[in-house]
Design an enzyme around this catalytic site. Structure first.
Site, short mmCIF file in Angstrom:
data_model
loop_
_atom_site.label_atom_id
_atom_site.label_comp_id
_atom_site.label_asym_id
_atom_site.label_seq_id
_atom_site.Cartn_x
_atom_site.Cartn_y
_atom_site.Cartn_z
N VAL A 33 -0.90 -0.29 -3.46
CA VAL A 33 -1.65 -1.49 -3.84
C VAL A 33 -1.59 -1.69 -5.35
CG1 VAL A 33 -3.92 -2.59 -3.88
CG2 VAL A 33 -3.16 -1.38 -1.83
N PRO A 53 -4.09 9.92 -12.11
CA PRO A 53 -3.41 11.22 -12.16
C PRO A 53 -1.97 11.07 -11.68
CG PRO A 53 -5.57 11.42 -11.14
CD PRO A 53 -5.29 9.96 -11.27
N GLY A 56 0.70 11.97 -6.77
CA GLY A 56 0.52 10.90 -5.80
C GLY A 56 0.89 9.52 -6.29
N ASP A 116 -9.69 -4.28 -1.63
CA ASP A 116 -10.20 -4.13 -0.26
C ASP A 116 -11.72 -4.11 -0.19
OD1 ASP A 116 -9.46 -4.10 2.43
OD2 ASP A 116 -9.75 -1.94 2.58
#
Length: 250
Positions: A33, A53, A56, A116
């Site tokens: 996103v 971070p 990921g 969201d």
């Protein structure tokens, strides 16, 4: 009399073309996103600071960092990150943290979009079709982003393939016209005359229009008329008129 005016339909949002060129946009989060959000604001020439971070990071986000398209801070969000931000976009899988960021933004009066979480958004991202200077956004006001994407594709499929190029040519002509007739009192006439051009010429004509055509066409501004492109090139009307960079014609 009331029947002659549009009926008010509440529950919508005010759709605007928000100019963020050169503004500082803070993006919190580095997933899929976030990648879409980053591209949206980079396309609008914003200056992007990304806080997330490194573990990921989405591949596209990592690419933006590698190409130095964003200023990257490798850690979790801290309140001081809001200093100097003109807009905040969060895209993290932590509702509590997102809410805290939103509350901080409200305190500092920084417009924010919490991915969201429609109630915690000062604005929404819609599904956008882009063709050069043309942008068409479809918004469902946070109700169905996927449906907005489907509607946007259907609209785009019905557009002429050359409409982006035609709009670019119209923009060039408008800029030339503003130099020819710069006074504020000319504003209504400029708008009316440009409307005539867009209604008289086809998209194909507008795409084909070159610098010489524009200069000749501008000769019809004062008499407030618009010839067809074929008439313009056949010389059935006024000759090419030059503009010397000051008021008046020469």
């Amino acid at each position: 009399m009331s029947e002659t005016y549009p009926e008010v339909q509440g529950g919508g949002s005010l759709i605007l073309a928000w100019q963020v060129r050169g503004r500082r946009v803070l993006v919190v989060g580095g997933g899929e996103v976030a990648a879409g959000r980053i591209l949206n604001v980079l396309n609008a020439d914003a200056k992007v600071t990304l806080v997330s971070p490194r573990d990921g990071l989405n591949d596209e986000v990592a690419y933006r960092i590698e190409k130095k398209q964003v200023d990257y801070i490798d850690r979790k969000f801290e309140p001081s990150d809001l200093d100097g931000a003109d807009m905040v976009l969060t895209a993290v899988d932590d509702p509590e943290a997102s809410t805290q960021i939103y509350k901080l933004c409200k305190e500092k009066r920084i417009p924010a979009n919490i991915a969201d979480v429609p109630p915690e958004c000062d604005f929404y991202f819609g599904s956008v079709h882009r063709d050069g200077p043309l942008q068409i956004m479809v918004s469902t006001n946070g109700n169905g982003p996927k449906l907005a994407n489907i509607v946007r594709r259907q609209i785009a499929a019905g557009l002429p393939k050359n409409i982006g190029a035609a709009i670019q040519k119209v923009g060039q002509l408008r800029r030339k016209l503003r130099r020819v007739a710069p006074g504020p009192e000319e504003g209504p006439k400029r708008m009316q005359w440009m409307s005539k051009v867009c209604e008289t010429w086809t998209l194909e004509d507008l795409c084909e229009m070159d610098e010489k055509d524009m200069e000749r066409l501008l000769g019809f501004y004062k008499p407030n008329s618009v010839p067809l492109l074929t008439q313009l090139r056949l010389g059935e009307h006024a000759p090419i008129v030059g503009f010397g960079g000051a008021f008046g014609w020469w």
